[in-house]
Design an enzyme around this catalytic site. Structure first.
Site, PDB file in Angstrom:
ATOM      1  N   HIS A  82       0.867  -1.185   0.000  1.00 46.84           N
ATOM      2  CA  HIS A  82       0.000   0.000   0.000  1.00 46.84           C
ATOM      3  C   HIS A  82       0.904   1.235   0.000  1.00 46.84           C
ATOM      4  O   HIS A  82       2.006   1.197   0.554  1.00 46.84           O
ATOM      5  CB  HIS A  82      -0.850  -0.049   1.273  1.00 46.84           C
ATOM      6  CG  HIS A  82      -1.903   0.992   1.389  1.00 46.84           C
ATOM      7  ND1 HIS A  82      -1.641   2.279   1.802  1.00 46.84           N
ATOM      8  CD2 HIS A  82      -3.237   0.931   1.171  1.00 46.84           C
ATOM      9  CE1 HIS A  82      -2.770   2.967   1.831  1.00 46.84           C
ATOM     10  NE2 HIS A  82      -3.755   2.176   1.452  1.00 46.84           N
ATOM     11  N   ASP A  88       3.023  -4.735   8.080  1.00 47.39           N
ATOM     12  CA  ASP A  88       1.812  -3.934   7.916  1.00 47.39           C
ATOM     13  C   ASP A  88       0.617  -4.879   8.109  1.00 47.39           C
ATOM     14  O   ASP A  88       0.285  -5.661   7.214  1.00 47.39           O
ATOM     15  CB  ASP A  88       1.814  -3.306   6.521  1.00 47.39           C
ATOM     16  CG  ASP A  88       0.532  -2.518   6.244  1.00 47.39           C
ATOM     17  OD1 ASP A  88      -0.420  -2.614   7.046  1.00 47.39           O
ATOM     18  OD2 ASP A  88       0.498  -1.830   5.212  1.00 47.39           O
ATOM     19  N   GLN A 104      -4.572  -5.123   7.115  1.00 45.76           N
ATOM     20  CA  GLN A 104      -5.622  -6.018   6.594  1.00 45.76           C
ATOM     21  C   GLN A 104      -5.675  -7.346   7.332  1.00 45.76           C
ATOM     22  O   GLN A 104      -6.426  -8.237   6.928  1.00 45.76           O
ATOM     23  CB  GLN A 104      -5.409  -6.276   5.086  1.00 45.76           C
ATOM     24  CG  GLN A 104      -5.559  -5.053   4.218  1.00 45.76           C
ATOM     25  CD  GLN A 104      -6.974  -4.480   4.219  1.00 45.76           C
ATOM     26  OE1 GLN A 104      -7.941  -5.137   4.609  1.00 45.76           O
ATOM     27  NE2 GLN A 104      -7.106  -3.232   3.791  1.00 45.76           N
ATOM     28  N   LYS A 163     -10.246  -0.339  10.884  1.00 43.27           N
ATOM     29  CA  LYS A 163     -10.489  -1.532  10.047  1.00 43.27           C
ATOM     30  C   LYS A 163     -10.832  -2.750  10.899  1.00 43.27           C
ATOM     31  O   LYS A 163     -11.086  -3.821  10.372  1.00 43.27           O
ATOM     32  CB  LYS A 163      -9.245  -1.840   9.200  1.00 43.27           C
ATOM     33  CG  LYS A 163      -8.960  -0.794   8.121  1.00 43.27           C
ATOM     34  CD  LYS A 163      -7.931  -1.309   7.151  1.00 43.27           C
ATOM     35  CE  LYS A 163      -7.181  -0.240   6.425  1.00 43.27           C
ATOM     36  NZ  LYS A 163      -7.915   0.395   5.329  1.00 43.27           N
ATOM     37  N   CYS A 216      -4.695   2.471  -3.610  1.00 39.82           N
ATOM     38  CA  CYS A 216      -3.391   2.924  -3.078  1.00 39.82           C
ATOM     39  C   CYS A 216      -2.298   1.903  -3.371  1.00 39.82           C
ATOM     40  O   CYS A 216      -1.433   1.630  -2.530  1.00 39.82           O
ATOM     41  CB  CYS A 216      -3.466   3.226  -1.584  1.00 39.82           C
ATOM     42  SG  CYS A 216      -4.558   4.576  -1.194  1.00 39.82           S
TER      43      CYS A 216
HETATM   44  N1  7TS Z   1      -1.745  -0.762   4.647  1.00 40.13           N
HETATM   45  C1  7TS Z   1      -2.662  -1.532   4.061  1.00 40.13           C
HETATM   46  C2  7TS Z   1      -2.325  -2.939   3.657  1.00 40.13           C
HETATM   47  C3  7TS Z   1      -3.949  -1.016   3.857  1.00 40.13           C
HETATM   48  O1  7TS Z   1      -4.871  -1.791   3.272  1.00 40.13           O
HETATM   49  C4  7TS Z   1      -4.239   0.316   4.246  1.00 40.13           C
HETATM   50  C5  7TS Z   1      -5.573   0.960   3.967  1.00 40.13           C
HETATM   51  C6  7TS Z   1      -3.248   1.055   4.878  1.00 40.13           C
HETATM   52  C7  7TS Z   1      -2.009   0.494   5.048  1.00 40.13           C
HETATM   53  C8  7TS Z   1      -3.464   2.459   5.363  1.00 40.13           C
HETATM   54  O2  7TS Z   1      -4.302   2.447   6.487  1.00 40.13           O
HETATM   55  P1  7TS Z   1      -4.769   3.836   7.143  1.00 40.13           P
HETATM   56  O3  7TS Z   1      -5.799   3.411   8.148  1.00 40.13           O
HETATM   57  O4  7TS Z   1      -3.565   4.445   7.770  1.00 40.13           O
HETATM   58  O5  7TS Z   1      -5.337   4.660   6.037  1.00 40.13           O
HETATM   59  N2  7TS Z   1      -6.260   0.388   2.881  1.00 40.13           N
HETATM   60  C9  7TS Z   1      -7.361   0.865   2.299  1.00 40.13           C
HETATM   61  C10 7TS Z   1      -8.009   0.199   1.259  1.00 40.13           C
HETATM   62  O6  7TS Z   1      -7.659  -0.894   0.820  1.00 40.13           O
HETATM   63  N3  7TS Z   1      -9.058   0.918   0.867  1.00 40.13           N
HETATM   64  O7  7TS Z   1      -9.103   2.040   1.597  1.00 40.13           O
HETATM   65  C11 7TS Z   1      -8.059   2.017   2.491  1.00 40.13           C
END
Ligand code: 7TS
Length: 407
Positions: free
Chosen positions: A122, A200, A203, A226, A364
């Protein structure tokens, strides 16, 4: 233990019509919905206990501090960290990664060092490392992905994981491909060359049991929103020795032990990394979310999400002109796909007319999209409150879309 069908009533938001049809929420990889237990924990905190933490000696401040630190201890148990001091609160995954890049990274990297990533990261596990590389003169390398099937080409580690690699940062579960990476093996390989690892878990943390000691990682990050928690709160797990050796990032209140006009001394970990008034309510809401998930059982949640993804993958693969991304078997709870001659945004726009919430775009993952030769995909991502009946309905809607576009 409640069955997954019974728990739907814990999520008031799911009980609504969108565009005249019952909502089917399949955008859980972007953010999950929140159960009443979390909404009520936030409400109770603001109604009864709201005060600032670590500073008052009055009753409300004591309560707020206890709840905030209690949530930290809960997060440590959630990840099987050795101690609450190994948990740093952040705004989310993105901020946690930026924190590591700007503290551990700036202190430890020099020209000629390598940061190893994978081709499926990501942007939030890519751009901070690009910025760090520019700042320190370190170089980036990438462990390749094997095309549409979306597995990491682990065989290439022999060549890529050289002693010059100081950091290996990779995702546990891909948000576009659904690939579940062999984290323990990757961490062990990295350790053998003395590289620090960052996982990371954005997910994975809310979908399967994540045990930082069993995985053998140095850092692990995730976002509360999430995993049924509120937005604005997330976790950086760091091995205590590493956190203690790292300089602070943001300066301000709470992160110091004493301050003079010209210099200051830092607080102990984890407070050294938490400048200013934190997201107290967020931590409390996330505590309720972690309790909720563990009452259901993360192993059960993973089995359920995977079964929905398997079903969706199998049913989608019968559609004419479909292109599916990610592993055929063993995937996590999401499916990315394209229908021939239909743009991903059109799939999502028309699905919305049927009450089905999907995501379409580059997720992303722009470099990965380029590698796959596409600009975007449509994605359905599942959670424990989704049902097989919803997957069946989603497939019907995909057939309608094909008819609509004359595929
Ligand atoms: N890493 C992964 C694997 C992710 O899926 C996401 C967000 C992030 C980092 C960033 O997370 P945040 O909470 O700091 O924004 N992924 C997604 C997505 O798949 N659709 O919207 C956000």
């Amino acid at each position: 233990m409640p069955s997954f069908d019974q728990i739907r009533s814990d999520f008031p938001i799911l009980d609504q019509q969108v565009n005249g049809r019952p909502l089917i929420y399949f955008d859980n990889a972007a953010t999950s919905q929140k159960p009443l237990a979390v909404i009520e924990a936030l409400d109770a905190y603001y109604r009864r206990d709201n005060a600032n933490v670590h500073r008052g000696i009055h009753e409300l401040s004591n309560r707020a501090t206890q709840a905030y630190e209690g949530a930290r201890a809960r997060a440590a148990r959630f990840l099987n960290a050795r101690a609450p001091e190994e948990i740093v609160w952040t705004r989310g995954t993105t901020e946690a990664i930026n924190l590591v890049a700007n503290t551990w990274g700036v202190a430890n990297l020099k020209p000629g060092d390598r940061i190893l990533l994978t081709e499926m990261e990501h942007h939030s596990n890519l751009v901070p490392w690009q910025m760090l590389a520019q700042h320190t003169g370190a170089k980036l390398s990438f462990l390749p992905v094997t095309g549409d099937e979306g597995l990491l080409d682990v065989g290439q580690l022999d060549e890529l994981l050289t002693p010059a690699v100081k950091l290996f940062a990779f995702t546990h579960v891909s948000n576009t491909l659904g690939t579940v990476n062999p984290v323990a093996e990757l961490c062990q390989r990295a350790r053998a060359v003395g590289a620090v690892t960052l996982v990371d878990a954005a997910q994975s943390a809310g979908h399967l049991t994540v045990d930082v000691q069993a995985l053998g990682c140095d850092f692990l990050v995730f976002s509360g929103h999430k995993i049924c928690g509120p937005t604005g709160i997330g976790v950086l797990y760091g091995r205590r020795e590493l956190l203690e050796a790292m300089p602070p990032w943001q300066g301000g209140g709470d992160m110091i032990s004493s301050v003079d006009y010209y210099e200051s001394r830092w607080n102990t970990v984890p407070h050294k990394f938490e400048a200013g008034t934190p997201d107290i309510a967020g931590a409390i809401g996330l505590h309720a979310a972690m309790d909720y998930l563990d009452r259901l059982g993360r192993d059960r949640i993973f089995a359920h999400d995977r079964e929905l993804a398997r079903l969706a993958y199998e049913e989608l693969s019968r559609l004419k002109g479909i292109r599916l991304f990610g592993p055929k078997t063993g995937r996590g709870g999401l499916v990315s796909f394209l229908l021939e001659d239909v743009h991903a945004h059109d799939i999502v726009t028309v699905a919305d007319q049927f009450g089905v919430a999907l995501r379409g775009g580059h997720h992303c993952n722009q470099p990965l999209m380029k590698k796959l030769g596409v600009v975007s995909t449509a994605r359905a991502s599942f959670y424990f409150y989704n049902t097989a009946a919803e997957v069946t309905r989603f497939i019907e809607v995909m057939r309608e879309i094909q008819k609509f576009f004359g595929v």
